[in-house]
Design a protein around this motif. Structure first.
Motif, PDB file in Angstrom:
ATOM      1  N   LEU A 163      44.578  81.931  18.057  1.00 45.04           N
ATOM      2  CA  LEU A 163      43.589  81.637  19.092  1.00 45.04           C
ATOM      3  C   LEU A 163      44.039  82.317  20.387  1.00 45.04           C
ATOM      4  CD1 LEU A 163      41.016  80.023  19.881  1.00 45.04           C
ATOM      5  CD2 LEU A 163      42.537  78.119  20.475  1.00 45.04           C
ATOM      6  N   VAL A 164      43.328  83.373  20.779  1.00 36.41           N
ATOM      7  CA  VAL A 164      43.692  84.156  21.969  1.00 36.41           C
ATOM      8  C   VAL A 164      43.024  83.614  23.220  1.00 36.41           C
ATOM      9  CG1 VAL A 164      43.655  86.460  23.011  1.00 36.41           C
ATOM     10  CG2 VAL A 164      44.048  86.206  20.555  1.00 36.41           C
ATOM     11  N   ALA A 165      41.775  83.166  23.079  1.00 36.04           N
ATOM     12  CA  ALA A 165      41.033  82.654  24.231  1.00 36.04           C
ATOM     13  C   ALA A 165      40.044  81.613  23.761  1.00 36.04           C
ATOM     14  CB  ALA A 165      40.292  83.782  24.944  1.00 36.04           C
ATOM     15  N   GLY A 166      39.783  80.626  24.628  1.00 36.15           N
ATOM     16  CA  GLY A 166      38.776  79.616  24.334  1.00 36.15           C
ATOM     17  C   GLY A 166      39.219  78.645  23.271  1.00 36.15           C
ATOM     18  N   GLY A 167      38.240  78.247  22.434  1.00 41.99           N
ATOM     19  CA  GLY A 167      38.564  77.371  21.314  1.00 41.99           C
ATOM     20  C   GLY A 167      38.260  75.907  21.521  1.00 41.99           C
ATOM     21  N   LYS A 168      37.566  75.565  22.611  1.00 40.45           N
ATOM     22  CA  LYS A 168      37.290  74.153  22.873  1.00 40.45           C
ATOM     23  C   LYS A 168      35.874  73.951  23.414  1.00 40.45           C
ATOM     24  CE  LYS A 168      42.069  72.795  23.990  1.00 40.45           C
ATOM     25  NZ  LYS A 168      42.949  72.216  25.044  1.00 40.45           N
ATOM     26  N   GLN A 169      35.351  72.760  23.160  1.00 39.68           N
ATOM     27  CA  GLN A 169      34.102  72.361  23.783  1.00 39.68           C
ATOM     28  C   GLN A 169      34.386  72.021  25.245  1.00 39.68           C
ATOM     29  OE1 GLN A 169      32.215  68.954  21.971  1.00 39.68           O
ATOM     30  NE2 GLN A 169      30.490  68.971  23.392  1.00 39.68           N
ATOM     31  N   LEU A 170      33.484  72.400  26.135  1.00 45.27           N
ATOM     32  CA  LEU A 170      33.618  72.073  27.553  1.00 45.27           C
ATOM     33  C   LEU A 170      32.893  70.761  27.828  1.00 45.27           C
ATOM     34  CD1 LEU A 170      32.898  75.651  28.906  1.00 45.27           C
ATOM     35  CD2 LEU A 170      35.095  74.470  28.978  1.00 45.27           C
ATOM     36  N   LYS A 171      33.613  69.791  28.401  1.00 44.80           N
ATOM     37  CA  LYS A 171      33.041  68.454  28.561  1.00 44.80           C
ATOM     38  C   LYS A 171      33.161  67.882  29.971  1.00 44.80           C
ATOM     39  CE  LYS A 171      34.027  66.974  23.792  1.00 44.80           C
ATOM     40  NZ  LYS A 171      34.708  65.945  22.967  1.00 44.80           N
ATOM     41  N   GLU A 172      33.845  68.583  30.860  1.00 54.23           N
ATOM     42  CA  GLU A 172      34.117  67.997  32.172  1.00 54.23           C
ATOM     43  C   GLU A 172      33.330  68.690  33.271  1.00 54.23           C
ATOM     44  OE1 GLU A 172      38.310  68.161  32.693  1.00 54.23           O
ATOM     45  OE2 GLU A 172      38.743  66.754  31.061  1.00 54.23           O
ATOM     46  N   GLY A 173      33.211  68.015  34.410  1.00 53.21           N
ATOM     47  CA  GLY A 173      32.530  68.576  35.573  1.00 53.21           C
ATOM     48  C   GLY A 173      31.091  68.935  35.268  1.00 53.21           C
ATOM     49  N   PRO A 174      30.688  70.174  35.551  1.00 60.11           N
ATOM     50  CA  PRO A 174      29.291  70.576  35.330  1.00 60.11           C
ATOM     51  C   PRO A 174      28.910  70.631  33.847  1.00 60.11           C
ATOM     52  CG  PRO A 174      30.639  72.487  35.898  1.00 60.11           C
ATOM     53  CD  PRO A 174      31.500  71.279  36.104  1.00 60.11           C
ATOM     54  N   TYR A 175      29.899  70.473  32.969  1.00 60.85           N
ATOM     55  CA  TYR A 175      29.642  70.557  31.533  1.00 60.85           C
ATOM     56  C   TYR A 175      29.549  69.180  30.872  1.00 60.85           C
ATOM     57  CZ  TYR A 175      31.504  75.161  32.722  1.00 60.85           C
ATOM     58  OH  TYR A 175      31.737  76.371  33.316  1.00 60.85           O
ATOM     59  N   THR A 176      29.599  68.133  31.664  1.00 59.36           N
ATOM     60  CA  THR A 176      29.692  66.775  31.127  1.00 59.36           C
ATOM     61  C   THR A 176      28.556  66.429  30.180  1.00 59.36           C
ATOM     62  OG1 THR A 176      30.824  66.041  33.136  1.00 59.36           O
ATOM     63  CG2 THR A 176      29.883  64.328  31.727  1.00 59.36           C
ATOM     64  N   ASN A 177      27.341  66.822  30.520  1.00 60.07           N
ATOM     65  CA  ASN A 177      26.178  66.362  29.766  1.00 60.07           C
ATOM     66  C   ASN A 177      25.529  67.421  28.872  1.00 60.07           C
ATOM     67  OD1 ASN A 177      26.239  63.726  30.878  1.00 60.07           O
ATOM     68  ND2 ASN A 177      25.297  64.500  32.748  1.00 60.07           N
ATOM     69  N   GLY A 178      26.188  68.565  28.706  1.00 65.56           N
ATOM     70  CA  GLY A 178      25.568  69.627  27.908  1.00 65.56           C
ATOM     71  C   GLY A 178      26.382  69.995  26.691  1.00 65.56           C
ATOM     72  N   TYR A 179      25.826  70.888  25.882  1.00 63.81           N
ATOM     73  CA  TYR A 179      26.478  71.347  24.654  1.00 63.81           C
ATOM     74  C   TYR A 179      27.151  72.696  24.899  1.00 63.81           C
ATOM     75  CZ  TYR A 179      23.457  67.791  22.550  1.00 63.81           C
ATOM     76  OH  TYR A 179      22.817  66.621  22.236  1.00 63.81           O
TER      77      TYR A 179
END
Length: 472
Positions: free
Chosen positions: A340-356
């Motif tokens: 895994l070089v970059a990324g690899g996670k769902q974003l869930k915090e801040g402006p990403y709290t309520n989206g996919y």
């Protein structure tokens, strides 16, 4: 819904949520089999007049639609983004593409030529003419909710067919806006009909009706196969634009910067949620490390966010199931030895709290054991494979099941021709990460589809009739 020139309300509604915020964007009315039957009756009645209307007059209707789409470009782009999430810049491009389909097929309406055939008998004259196939059922996906409708409706209408459109329940709002334009352009009742609802209540009646003579579908290979099976009893004409697992090959003599930017464009556009997205990136071993360094840097620069923001480059995925599939593919690859070089996670915090939202992701050391090498990920994950020879990469690129789109980068003209001819795909981009144009055909080999859209796609909506005239 829109049937026989009238907007229809029902007791049943479908809630459309913005995948960037999970807020309700719109509620739309949904129908059932009774609405399908009304649409079929309306389309059948309208066919008798629309099919014999001079082609130039049908073309004038399509020209009006093309112009109106551009007039309403911003409203339509915001509708696309709000219902399915893609970046507004991508949505604006989709509106332009939608308009171009109506413009192109308005011009093609006058070019449905037949032919005169030399006869072996002195007292016979032979000819072949083309006529519209009849009522068309068009079934469209959620990821290109406006342009996929246009790619089916424009050639069908140009040919003289009448149409019943069933859009995806995940993103029907763009179709509703398109039908408002049809109404503004004063299409006669019954020519275009919009029915929204479940596959069982809406799609199945279309497939079994003997009055519907053609089905055009864009979606997954699994669903496409099911639609072909269900339409078989009435031997309908079918066009199927189905799944893909596109290879993206970077040869050692390629322009590396061009290849890197191309891999950004075709991998992360629409957050990777398109059947032509690069799913397997093959990089020659001699330039692999340099490519990865440049590619990783560009991936980490991508801005993820609400698509309505002009600076957004990667919007949300469509729903929770999409997030889970992406995460499953990443975890499977890593567990089997991928890096895994970059990324690899769902974003869930801040402006990403309520989206996919999911991080743009880069995996290296990927091999054929991993799910991501043979299953369509449909998300912002770029898996990179190494290769040594042209023969090796061509063999790996020619996926056993899919054959929609393929891309490769080289500055060797001989290699360009040889590789292009050996790749088993309906669309090939050479030093071009986006080889799609309304003038060219769109469709795949093997289980990626049947028939072609765009280009000469009007032929898919016409029957050929052979005529022999005996002279007295």
């Amino acid at each position: 819904m829109y049937i026989n020139g009238t907007w229809i309300e029902t007791q049943k509604k479908i809630t459309i949520k913005n995948p960037a915020t999970l807020e309700t964007y719109q509620e739309v009315y949904a129908g059932d089999g009774s609405h399908v039957q009304k649409a079929i009756e309306a389309a059948e009645k309208a066919f008798s007049t629309w099919s014999v209307l001079p082609a130039i007059e049908r073309a004038q209707y399509l020209e009006k639609v093309a112009a109106k789409l551009l007039e309403k470009k911003e409203v339509l782009a915001k509708t696309i983004t709000s219902e399915m999430g893609k970046a507004i810049t991508n949505a604006r491009y989709e509106v332009d593409s939608t308009s171009s389909f109506f413009k192109w097929f308005a011009e093609e309406a006058r070019r449905t030529y037949g032919e005169t055939i030399p006869s072996t008998k002195p007292n016979k004259r032979l000819m072949e003419i083309k006529q519209p196939v009849g009522i068309v059922a068009a079934i469209t996906p959620w990821n290109f909710p406006l342009s996929m409708g246009a790619r089916k409706l424009a050639p069908a209408l140009a040919a003289g067919c009448t149409v019943i459109l069933r859009p995806s329940n995940a993103s029907p709002s763009s179709a509703i806006e398109l039908f408002k334009i049809f109404e503004e352009c004063e299409f006669p009742p019954g020519i275009v009909n919009l029915v929204i609802g479940s596959a069982k209540e809406v799609t199945d009646p279309l497939l079994v009706s003997p009055k519907v003579r053609k089905v055009s579908f864009t979606g997954s290979t699994e669903v496409g196969k099911e639609l072909v099976r269900k339409s078989a009893d009435t031997l309908k004409r079918v066009s199927m634009e189905l799944g893909g697992h596109a290879p993206y090959i970077v040869f050692e003599d390629a322009d590396l910067d061009l290849a890197v930017e191309g891999a950004i464009t075709i991998k992360f556009g629409c957050a990777g949620q398109q059947c032509t997205s690069a799913n397997r990136i093959y990089v020659h071993n001699n330039i692999h490390d340099e490519f990865i360094a440049k590619y990783a840097k560009r991936i980490q620069q991508l801005k993820v966010g609400n698509g309505i923001d002009d600076s957004c480059e990667v919007g949300p995925l469509i729903n929770e199931a999409a997030i889970q599939k992406v995460q499953e593919h990443v975890e499977d690859a890593v567990n089997l030895g991928a890096t895994l070089v970059a990324g690899g996670k769902q974003l869930k915090e801040g402006p990403y709290t309520n989206g996919y939202f999911y991080q743009p992701t880069l995996l290296t050391d990927v091999d054929e054991r991993m799910k991501i090498s043979y299953e369509e990920t449909f998300g912002p994950v770029a898996p990179v494979f190494r290769f040594e020879s042209d023969e090796e990469v061509i063999e790996k690129a020619n996926h056993a099941q899919y054959g929609l789109a393929a891309y490769f980068f080289t500055n060797d003209l001989s290699r360009a021709y040889k590789v292009m001819e050996k790749l088993e795909f309906g669309i090939v981009g050479i030093n071009d990460p986006y080889p799609f144009a309304v003038e060219g055909s769109f469709g795949g080999f093997k289980e990626s589809g049947l028939g072609r859209e765009g280009g000469h796609g009007i032929d898919e909506y016409m029957e050929s009739k052979f005529v022999s005239i005996a002279l007295r």
